[in-house]
Scaffold this motif. Structure first.
Motif, short mmCIF file in Angstrom:
data_model
loop_
_atom_site.label_atom_id
_atom_site.label_comp_id
_atom_site.label_asym_id
_atom_site.label_seq_id
_atom_site.Cartn_x
_atom_site.Cartn_y
_atom_site.Cartn_z
N LYS A 275 17.96 59.07 64.74
CA LYS A 275 18.57 58.10 63.82
C LYS A 275 20.12 58.78 63.23
CE LYS A 275 14.29 55.97 61.80
NZ LYS A 275 13.54 55.59 60.80
N ALA A 276 20.07 59.80 62.94
CA ALA A 276 21.33 60.42 62.60
C ALA A 276 22.49 60.03 63.28
CB ALA A 276 21.22 61.71 61.85
N PHE A 277 22.00 60.47 64.69
CA PHE A 277 22.92 60.40 65.56
C PHE A 277 23.40 58.93 66.08
CE2 PHE A 277 24.17 60.16 70.03
CZ PHE A 277 25.35 61.17 70.13
N ALA A 278 22.50 57.91 65.96
CA ALA A 278 22.80 56.62 66.11
C ALA A 278 23.62 56.27 64.98
CB ALA A 278 21.53 55.76 65.81
N ALA A 279 23.51 56.56 63.87
CA ALA A 279 24.43 56.32 62.83
C ALA A 279 25.59 56.78 62.63
CB ALA A 279 23.61 56.72 61.26
N TYR A 280 25.77 58.09 63.47
CA TYR A 280 27.01 58.84 63.73
C TYR A 280 28.02 57.90 64.67
CZ TYR A 280 30.41 62.59 64.80
OH TYR A 280 31.32 63.39 65.19
N GLN A 281 27.20 57.18 65.84
CA GLN A 281 27.79 56.72 66.82
C GLN A 281 28.19 55.16 66.24
OE1 GLN A 281 28.81 58.07 69.55
NE2 GLN A 281 28.05 59.72 68.70
N ASP A 282 27.73 54.79 64.94
CA ASP A 282 27.93 53.50 64.37
C ASP A 282 27.20 52.50 65.07
OD1 ASP A 282 28.82 51.76 62.60
OD2 ASP A 282 30.93 51.44 63.68
N ARG A 283 25.85 52.56 65.48
CA ARG A 283 24.91 51.88 65.94
C ARG A 283 23.89 51.42 65.06
NH1 ARG A 283 25.76 54.53 70.64
NH2 ARG A 283 23.83 55.86 70.62
N ASP A 284 22.94 50.28 65.36
CA ASP A 284 22.08 49.69 64.45
C ASP A 284 20.59 50.34 64.81
OD1 ASP A 284 23.89 48.41 62.69
OD2 ASP A 284 23.79 46.86 64.20
N GLU A 285 20.70 50.63 65.96
CA GLU A 285 19.38 50.98 66.57
C GLU A 285 19.38 52.02 67.56
OE1 GLU A 285 15.00 49.73 67.35
OE2 GLU A 285 16.91 48.56 66.20
N VAL A 286 18.30 53.17 67.68
CA VAL A 286 18.26 54.27 68.33
C VAL A 286 17.99 53.90 69.74
CG1 VAL A 286 16.97 56.35 68.62
CG2 VAL A 286 17.59 55.89 66.28
#
Length: 326
Positions: A275-286
């Motif tokens: 989840k943290a990586f998805a947020a870091y990549q500026d995405r809404d879903e893993v």
């Protein structure tokens, strides 16, 4: 190593990072540099524990009492604390103890905070963690897991918040860590010495430039540093809204089961880190690629050690991940 540190800054509940590697590979330098990426935090001014002004879980009893009494609470902004735990530290220095000076001069029993109090809402760094005394390790792990430090000394009973990102580093040549300790670290990064001659020269040149003129070096990378800081801030804000598909959660747990990982910490940490990586990549879903990026860091150190095994634990995780997440 850098990714593991950044993800822990985005979500401190991942549980910290253990960095093992050859000496002279920049482990300590990188860890100390992460403090510069963190935004300033708001703390209660006359509080010894970096208390939060509104989050009840991050308040000391002193601040809670002020809030209950509706007393005015003044605040200030400080840099995120980066606290070093030296190998020779005593239990008193870590947990806190009675203030001897006040006891002798004024006859008052008061608490003198330790390193756990200073590290609240910050980073606690233990260099050569594999050489740290076992009883200090136990105290550290209890605080890191519960988020609280309780001190019972000479008639004083104090409980204060101790929420910190636990970061450890060490050299495997100096001895292995106990499996219980390894399991408490959310992520584990292994660092090897760079073999490529041109890359080694680049590192040497950058180091020489920094030694000759540190300020111009810092200025040169200021823009990149600021961009990274902004990216981390955005990811922190976005984290709570990130979703992860049920089928993907099942696959993560399937991987943990096939790798014979003890307990459920591996599943929980992998979900959090993805989840943290998805947020870091500026995405809404893993998605699957997010899981692939973080899962080795989350599971490598949780596998049971087999003395006869010729495969590296990271490679073993990778094989299973590629089978399940293909």
């Amino acid at each position: 190593m850098k990714l593991a540190l950044i993800l822990n800054v985005i979500d401190p509940k991942i549980g910290g990072v253990m960095i093992m590697g050859d000496r002279g590979t920049g482990k300590s330098t990188t860890i100390r540099a992460i403090a510069d990426l963190l935004p300033e935090i708001e703390v209660v001014s006359d509080d010894l524990f970096n208390s939060h002004v509104s989050d009840y879980d991050l308040m000391s009893d002193f601040t809670k009492q002020k809030v209950v009494d509706s007393s005015p609470v003044s605040t200030e902004f400080i840099k995120v604390p980066m606290v070093d735990l030296p190998l020779g530290a005593t239990e008193d220095r870590l947990c806190g103890t009675i203030d001897i000076e006040k006891a002798l001069n004024e006859g008052i029993k008061t608490f003198e905070p330790g390193l756990l109090a200073k590290a609240n809402r910050g980073i606690l760094y233990v260099d050569e963690v594999n050489l740290l005394d076992d009883h200090l390790v136990d105290i550290l792990l209890d605080s890191a897991a519960s988020g609280w430090n309780t001190v019972e000394r000479e008639g004083i009973s104090v409980r204060h918040p101790a929420r910190f990102v636990l970061v450890g580093s060490g050299n495997p040549e100096e001895g292995e860590l106990r499996p219980q300790l390894l399991d408490r670290f959310g992520m584990h990064a292994e660092i090897r010495t760079v073999k490529d001659p041109s890359l080694r020269v680049q590192i040497v040149e950058q180091r020489t430039q920094f030694d000759q003129d540190p300020y111009s070096c810092l200025e040169k990378f200021h823009g990149q540093q600021q961009d990274l800081k902004n990216r981390i801030l955005l990811a922190q804000k976005k984290l709570s809204s990130i979703g992860i598909d049920y089928d993907l959660k099942v696959k993560i747990s399937q991987i943990c089961g096939l790798l014979d990982v003890d307990g459920l910490r591996g599943d929980i940490v992998t979900n959090r880190a993805a989840k943290a990586f998805a947020a870091y990549q500026d995405r809404d879903e893993v998605d699957v690629m997010d899981v692939k990026q973080v899962i080795i860091l989350c599971l490598r150190h949780r596998l049971r050690k087999d003395p006869l095994d010729t495969i590296d634990s990271g490679t073993k995780v990778n094989q299973i991940v590629n089978d399940i997440l293909s």
